[in-house]
Design an enzyme around this catalytic site. Structure first.
Site, PDB file in Angstrom:
ATOM      1  N   ASP A   1      -6.954   4.486  -4.437  1.00 50.05           N
ATOM      2  CA  ASP A   1      -7.632   4.321  -3.145  1.00 50.05           C
ATOM      3  C   ASP A   1      -8.246   5.692  -2.833  1.00 50.05           C
ATOM      4  O   ASP A   1      -8.495   6.475  -3.772  1.00 50.05           O
ATOM      5  CB  ASP A   1      -6.632   3.874  -2.055  1.00 50.05           C
ATOM      6  CG  ASP A   1      -7.308   3.425  -0.756  1.00 50.05           C
ATOM      7  OD1 ASP A   1      -7.866   2.324  -0.719  1.00 50.05           O
ATOM      8  OD2 ASP A   1      -7.297   4.183   0.224  1.00 50.05           O
TER       9      ASP A   1
ATOM     10  N   LYS B   1       0.859  -1.190   0.000  1.00 49.61           N
ATOM     11  CA  LYS B   1       0.000   0.000   0.000  1.00 49.61           C
ATOM     12  C   LYS B   1       0.890   1.233   0.000  1.00 49.61           C
ATOM     13  O   LYS B   1       2.008   1.185   0.526  1.00 49.61           O
ATOM     14  CB  LYS B   1      -0.881   0.012   1.258  1.00 49.61           C
ATOM     15  CG  LYS B   1      -2.109   0.874   1.137  1.00 49.61           C
ATOM     16  CD  LYS B   1      -3.262   0.160   0.450  1.00 49.61           C
ATOM     17  CE  LYS B   1      -4.439   1.074   0.230  1.00 49.61           C
ATOM     18  NZ  LYS B   1      -5.610   0.352  -0.279  1.00 49.61           N
TER      19      LYS B   1
HETATM   20  P1  NDP Z   1     -12.985   7.888  -2.292  1.00 51.69           P
HETATM   21  O1  NDP Z   1     -11.971   8.914  -1.973  1.00 51.69           O
HETATM   22  O2  NDP Z   1     -13.431   7.752  -3.710  1.00 51.69           O
HETATM   23  O3  NDP Z   1     -14.287   8.084  -1.396  1.00 51.69           O
HETATM   24  C1  NDP Z   1     -14.305   8.092   0.005  1.00 51.69           C
HETATM   25  C2  NDP Z   1     -15.668   8.569   0.442  1.00 51.69           C
HETATM   26  O4  NDP Z   1     -15.817   8.405   1.845  1.00 51.69           O
HETATM   27  C3  NDP Z   1     -15.925  10.048   0.133  1.00 51.69           C
HETATM   28  O5  NDP Z   1     -17.273  10.211  -0.216  1.00 51.69           O
HETATM   29  C4  NDP Z   1     -15.637  10.711   1.503  1.00 51.69           C
HETATM   30  O6  NDP Z   1     -16.288  11.957   1.645  1.00 51.69           O
HETATM   31  C5  NDP Z   1     -16.229   9.667   2.397  1.00 51.69           C
HETATM   32  N1  NDP Z   1     -15.795   9.723   3.793  1.00 51.69           N
HETATM   33  C6  NDP Z   1     -14.557   9.798   4.314  1.00 51.69           C
HETATM   34  N2  NDP Z   1     -14.602   9.760   5.652  1.00 51.69           N
HETATM   35  C7  NDP Z   1     -15.919   9.661   5.980  1.00 51.69           C
HETATM   36  C8  NDP Z   1     -16.637   9.555   7.198  1.00 51.69           C
HETATM   37  N3  NDP Z   1     -16.001   9.551   8.371  1.00 51.69           N
HETATM   38  N4  NDP Z   1     -17.980   9.418   7.142  1.00 51.69           N
HETATM   39  C9  NDP Z   1     -18.635   9.409   5.981  1.00 51.69           C
HETATM   40  N5  NDP Z   1     -18.006   9.496   4.784  1.00 51.69           N
HETATM   41  C10 NDP Z   1     -16.684   9.624   4.804  1.00 51.69           C
HETATM   42  O7  NDP Z   1     -12.384   6.513  -1.764  1.00 51.69           O
HETATM   43  P2  NDP Z   1     -12.819   5.029  -2.157  1.00 51.69           P
HETATM   44  O8  NDP Z   1     -14.282   4.968  -2.388  1.00 51.69           O
HETATM   45  O9  NDP Z   1     -11.899   4.549  -3.203  1.00 51.69           O
HETATM   46  O10 NDP Z   1     -12.454   4.246  -0.816  1.00 51.69           O
HETATM   47  C11 NDP Z   1     -13.371   4.099   0.263  1.00 51.69           C
HETATM   48  C12 NDP Z   1     -12.912   2.951   1.150  1.00 51.69           C
HETATM   49  O11 NDP Z   1     -12.862   1.744   0.368  1.00 51.69           O
HETATM   50  C13 NDP Z   1     -11.514   3.090   1.755  1.00 51.69           C
HETATM   51  O12 NDP Z   1     -11.495   2.467   3.016  1.00 51.69           O
HETATM   52  C14 NDP Z   1     -10.638   2.295   0.791  1.00 51.69           C
HETATM   53  O13 NDP Z   1      -9.436   1.857   1.388  1.00 51.69           O
HETATM   54  C15 NDP Z   1     -11.569   1.145   0.475  1.00 51.69           C
HETATM   55  N6  NDP Z   1     -11.282   0.397  -0.741  1.00 51.69           N
HETATM   56  C16 NDP Z   1     -11.195   1.042  -1.946  1.00 51.69           C
HETATM   57  C17 NDP Z   1     -10.944   0.314  -3.090  1.00 51.69           C
HETATM   58  C18 NDP Z   1     -10.949   0.938  -4.453  1.00 51.69           C
HETATM   59  O14 NDP Z   1     -10.912   0.196  -5.439  1.00 51.69           O
HETATM   60  N7  NDP Z   1     -11.006   2.257  -4.585  1.00 51.69           N
HETATM   61  C19 NDP Z   1     -10.689  -1.140  -3.033  1.00 51.69           C
HETATM   62  C20 NDP Z   1     -10.895  -1.721  -1.740  1.00 51.69           C
HETATM   63  C21 NDP Z   1     -11.156  -0.966  -0.642  1.00 51.69           C
HETATM   64  P3  NDP Z   1     -15.702  13.288   0.976  1.00 51.69           P
HETATM   65  O15 NDP Z   1     -15.703  13.049  -0.517  1.00 51.69           O
HETATM   66  O16 NDP Z   1     -16.675  14.329   1.384  1.00 51.69           O
HETATM   67  O17 NDP Z   1     -14.330  13.445   1.520  1.00 51.69           O
END
Ligand code: NDP
Length: 430
Positions: A152, A112
């Site tokens: 990510d 990572k």
């Molecule tokens: P993004 O940056 O695309 O999205 C993250 C989202 O979570 C945003 O909408 C953000 O809000 C929101 N967020 C962050 N903190 C909080 C909180 N405390 N409460 C509510 N919403 C919150 O990231 P991803 O979707 O890619 O990743 C999300 C999760 O999935 C992470 O844990 C990542 O490690 C995991 N993951 C991702 C993969 C991938 O392929 N992308 C694969 C496997 C796991 P805002 O936009 O307002 O900041």
């Protein structure tokens, strides 16, 4: 393991607790010291990233890449750009990635990377210059058979494209050294959707196994990013009613069912926020509080935001309000205490190591397409994704049953993943 690395410590404690029944049967594993050896990353690379902002001022951030374990295949795991990034978070993510990747059955090790760079409020030109500066150092450690990062939090196709361009400039090579690339730059169709879609596919297999169906269920999703948005989209396609979604700033609720195409348009075409939805649908409610999502009633909750997003009290409220199914698109979204509460409740709960493995699986398909110079069609990627998620479910379910805890998929995932990694490590003397 340092007590100053709380997220890493939390991830290790979760694994070690849940694999105890396996260790009890195999004192020779404990004796061999492999549990201790597995906790030490092959290497943690930390470097200075200096980049020029739009005011011609040099800015500095810290870059990371933790190459944790390559006993099963090249290091594989995303890159995160977020101000909270530090070594503890990088190590927990890389450590969990080892077991997740092992569960897919595909040849990938765990790694990572990321930086404490905050893309929010930055211009596209600043993000590009940061990505280029980050890649100047990172490029020394990458290779299609060595380490292949993806996206990510804070890193999507655009950022991967910028990093790929810089890698090519520096090395002259054009190979599958990053996944999650834009389609025209050698990316795989369905890679952006893969984690969210995979989450719903494995949930579908699990619910089917317990004679349940996603159709007609009410769903809440925390996180409205890449994973959350595509999870919501697939849930709606499978006939569920998605009644709420959150992001870091707030919670959006629509009891009629969210209009997902509109949410995607707001996010991807208008660069807007989920709160903009209420201007089109005034009956919907928006609360400027991301914890509101856990206060709502639902049948299915999908955690798709970030680590430790929900604590014991959030989970208790969800359970008290009748939530019967939970699945993790995010990595380690529950505190260990919250997870213990969920496990004690005996609801159907799919942990992230199994449930969010769809993204990395399609990344491996992207590597395969790049090395064969042969892009696949969407239906082929989708079919493979479904097969992989089904296999993962079968693996964790079979393992959970072997230990007479048929609903404990934390135990099932951790023991199954651990066994694969330990076998490979022992075979290679790691
Ligand atoms: P993004 O940056 O695309 O999205 C993250 C989202 O979570 C945003 O909408 C953000 O809000 C929101 N967020 C962050 N903190 C909080 C909180 N405390 N409460 C509510 N919403 C919150 O990231 P991803 O979707 O890619 O990743 C999300 C999760 O999935 C992470 O844990 C990542 O490690 C995991 N993951 C991702 C993969 C991938 O392929 N992308 C694969 C496997 C796991 P805002 O936009 O307002 O900041």
């Amino acid at each position: 393991m340092s007590k100053y690395e709380p997220e890493f410590q939390q991830a290790v404690e979760e694994i070690e607790k849940s694999i105890q029944p396996y260790l009890d049967q195999h004192p020779e594993i404990v004796e061999s010291g492999i549990v201790e050896r597995l906790k030490v990353p092959d290497r943690s690379i930390i470097f200075k990233v200096t980049w020029m902002d739009d005011n011609n001022k040099l800015q500095v951030n810290t870059g990371y890449r933790v190459q944790f374990n390559n006993s099963i295949g090249p290091y594989k795991g995303g890159i995160r750009f977020h101000p909270t990034v530090n070594l503890s978070i990088m190590k927990f993510l890389a450590y969990e990635q080892i077991f997740k990747n092992a569960l897919t059955g595909l040849p990938m090790g765990g790694g990572k990377g990321g930086s404490d760079f905050d893309p929010k409020g930055k211009s596209v030109a600043e993000i590009m210059r940061f990505c280029q500066a980050y890649m100047i150092e990172l490029s020394k450690y990458l290779g299609p058979n060595m380490d292949v990062p993806a996206g990510d939090i804070g890193v999507g196709q655009r950022e991967v494209g910028f990093m790929l361009g810089q890698y090519k400039r520096l090395t002259g090579l054009s190979n599958g050294v990053l996944t999650g690339k834009p389609l025209s730059s050698g990316g795989s169709i369905l890679r952006p959707e893969a984690t969210g879609y995979g989450l719903l596919y494995i949930l579908e297999y699990a619910m089917d196994d317990f004679n349940e169906s996603i159709s007609e269920k009410e769903v809440l999703v925390s996180g409205a990013g890449n994973v959350g948005m595509h999870a919501a989209e697939k849930a709606a396609q499978l006939g569920a009613k998605v009644v709420g979604i959150s992001n870091v700033s707030g919670t959006l609720l629509d009891e009629v069912g969210l209009d997902i195409p509109l949410l995607k348009k707001i996010a991807y075409e208008e660069d807007g926020d989920i709160s903009d939805y209420v201007t089109v649908y005034p009956h919907a409610k928006y609360y400027p509080d991301n914890k509101q999502i856990y206060q709502q009633k639902c049948d299915i909750f999908l955690f798709c935001a970030t680590q430790n997003e929900a604590d014991e009290s959030d989970v208790r409220t969800l359970l008290d309000n009748g939530c019967q199914f939970m699945a993790e698109g995010a990595n380690m979204p529950l505190t260990n205490e919250a997870q213990d509460l969920v496990l004690a409740s005996d609801i159907l709960y799919l942990p992230g190591k199994a449930a969010n493995a769809g993204g990395v699986s399609v990344s491996l398909m992207e590597m395969s397409q790049n090395s064969s110079f042969m892009p696949w069609f969407a239906h082929e990627v989708d079919r493979h994704l479904r097969n992989i998620m089904e296999n993962i479910y079968n693996t964790i379910s079979k393992t959970a049953k072997e230990y007479n805890q048929p609903r404990n998929f934390v135990l099932g995932a951790n023991i199954a993943g651990f066994k694969k990694v330990v076998d490979a490590m022992n075979q290679q003397g790691f």
